[in-house]
Design a protein around this motif. Structure first.
Motif, PDB file in Angstrom:
ATOM      1  N   PRO A 106       0.810  -1.234   0.000  1.00  0.00           N
ATOM      2  CA  PRO A 106       0.000   0.000   0.000  1.00  0.00           C
ATOM      3  C   PRO A 106       0.834   1.270   0.000  1.00  0.00           C
ATOM      4  O   PRO A 106       0.595   2.172  -0.809  1.00  0.00           O
ATOM      5  N   PHE A 107       1.802   1.359   0.893  1.00  0.00           N
ATOM      6  CA  PHE A 107       2.655   2.553   0.918  1.00  0.00           C
ATOM      7  C   PHE A 107       3.473   2.663  -0.356  1.00  0.00           C
ATOM      8  O   PHE A 107       3.668   3.762  -0.898  1.00  0.00           O
ATOM      9  N   ALA A 108       3.986   1.532  -0.862  1.00  0.00           N
ATOM     10  CA  ALA A 108       4.817   1.560  -2.060  1.00  0.00           C
ATOM     11  C   ALA A 108       4.019   2.039  -3.271  1.00  0.00           C
ATOM     12  O   ALA A 108       4.490   2.868  -4.061  1.00  0.00           O
ATOM     13  N   VAL A 109       2.806   1.536  -3.442  1.00  0.00           N
ATOM     14  CA  VAL A 109       1.966   1.951  -4.563  1.00  0.00           C
ATOM     15  C   VAL A 109       1.616   3.428  -4.440  1.00  0.00           C
ATOM     16  O   VAL A 109       1.641   4.177  -5.426  1.00  0.00           O
ATOM     17  N   PHE A 110       1.270   3.854  -3.248  1.00  0.00           N
ATOM     18  CA  PHE A 110       0.934   5.269  -3.020  1.00  0.00           C
ATOM     19  C   PHE A 110       2.113   6.177  -3.361  1.00  0.00           C
ATOM     20  O   PHE A 110       1.960   7.207  -4.025  1.00  0.00           O
ATOM     21  N   LEU A 111       3.325   5.792  -2.934  1.00  0.00           N
ATOM     22  CA  LEU A 111       4.508   6.610  -3.182  1.00  0.00           C
ATOM     23  C   LEU A 111       4.825   6.700  -4.668  1.00  0.00           C
ATOM     24  O   LEU A 111       5.014   7.799  -5.211  1.00  0.00           O
ATOM     25  N   LEU A 112       4.884   5.566  -5.357  1.00  0.00           N
ATOM     26  CA  LEU A 112       5.289   5.567  -6.761  1.00  0.00           C
ATOM     27  C   LEU A 112       4.200   6.141  -7.655  1.00  0.00           C
ATOM     28  O   LEU A 112       4.512   6.792  -8.661  1.00  0.00           O
ATOM     29  N   ARG A 113       2.939   5.930  -7.318  1.00  0.00           N
ATOM     30  CA  ARG A 113       1.879   6.520  -8.128  1.00  0.00           C
ATOM     31  C   ARG A 113       1.966   8.032  -8.105  1.00  0.00           C
ATOM     32  O   ARG A 113       1.858   8.695  -9.145  1.00  0.00           O
ATOM     33  N   ASN A 114       2.161   8.624  -6.929  1.00  0.00           N
ATOM     34  CA  ASN A 114       2.263  10.078  -6.836  1.00  0.00           C
ATOM     35  C   ASN A 114       3.509  10.598  -7.551  1.00  0.00           C
ATOM     36  O   ASN A 114       3.483  11.685  -8.139  1.00  0.00           O
TER      37      ASN A 114
END
Length: 296
Positions: free
Chosen positions: A173-181
């Motif tokens: 969850p944190f990884a997807v949130f970081l890279l998406r932004n």
């Protein structure tokens, strides 16, 4: 005609010189403060290293700093004893087998998902992303018992793949949130130009998005690796004696502290120095990622 002496320079030169001196002084104070903080941060690691080189009786009798006054007493015998301890060696390799796959899997899956959420159109994209972001507030402790029961039912409980899957699930969850932004800040014109040149989405992702997102990906890899390497709670629950990592093995050795101090000190330093080495190896990319995130 004789030129009149200029009075502007003396009047302006004094304040400018004072301003320059104050700026240099403040910069020196900041640099000195950073050096002091760095030395204080490294002191425990240095003390642990010196303690791992001292004999057991010296560590029991005095503090690690006494070893600096008697360098002749320092030796690497404790590290030789560590290598002879098959349990600690196996625990070290278990830690590697857990940390590396969990880091690689999170980075690869998060990069693909981050690009999809940022630039691909598909039904329910925003709602799915909101669900992923909402999973950030779920504590790790909440999922320990249900996931343990599920892993027990499918035969993954007590195994290294089970520990890796748990870390991947809670790191995504944190990884997807970081890279998406981060990927969303890439100029749209650049992607459209690549599509007009005939580039497929897969080719754009590999040749354009990944190189541009390297600072964020490196920062994510460092965070994930440090979290998994230093974890003890998840491994203490999901890993059995054959799959336990170094943190759990050290905790087990603490129960016999009096007879195993010669193994604990080098084992603890080994557990410490690996993530520190990883951080310094990728610190340039980490700083780039932090700076990029601060201006976007």
């Amino acid at each position: 005609m004789t030129a009149l002496p200029s009075t502007a320079s003396p009047k302006n030169g004094g304040p400018r010189r004072v301003t320059w001196l104050l700026r240099q002084l403040s910069r020196s104070v900041v640099q000195l403060g950073l050096v002091v903080v760095g030395l204080l941060w490294l002191t425990p690691a240095f003390g642990l290293f010196i303690g791992s080189l001292r004999p057991d009786e010296d560590n029991a009798a005095s503090g690690w700093w006494k070893g600096l006054t008697n360098p002749g007493s320092l030796s690497f015998d404790s590290y030789a004893a560590l290598l002879d301890n098959s349990g600690m060696v196996d625990a070290f390799w278990n830690t590697v087998l857990i940390s590396v796959p969990a880091t690689v899997a999170v980075v690869v899956i998060a990069a693909l998902a981050g690009y999809a959420f940022a630039w691909l159109e598909f039904p329910g994209r925003d709602w799915i992303f909101l669900i992923v972001v909402g999973m950030l507030v779920v504590p790790v402790q909440v999922g320990l018992l249900p996931v343990a029961k599920m892993f027990g039912a499918v035969g993954l409980f007590g195994t290294i793949p089970g520990v890796v899957l748990f870390h991947v699930a809670y790191g995504l969850p944190f990884a997807v949130f970081l890279l998406r932004n981060y990927f969303a800040e890439i100029p749209r014109e650049m992607l459209e130009a690549a599509r007009m040149d005939g580039g497929s989405e897969w080719r754009i992702f590999l040749r354009l998005v990944l190189p541009l997102g390297r600072p964020a990906i490196a920062s994510l890899a460092i965070f994930q690796f440090l979290w998994v390497w230093n974890d003890m709670l998840v491994s203490l629950i999901f890993a059995d004696g054959q799959a336990q990592p170094l943190t759990v093995a050290l905790q087990s050795e603490m129960r016999q502290f009096g007879s195993n101090i010669g193994v604990l000190a080098p084992g603890a330093f080994l557990s410490l120095i690996v993530p520190v080495a990883v951080f310094f190896a990728f610190q340039r990319h980490f700083v780039q990622g932090v700076m990029a995130g601060s201006v976007k």
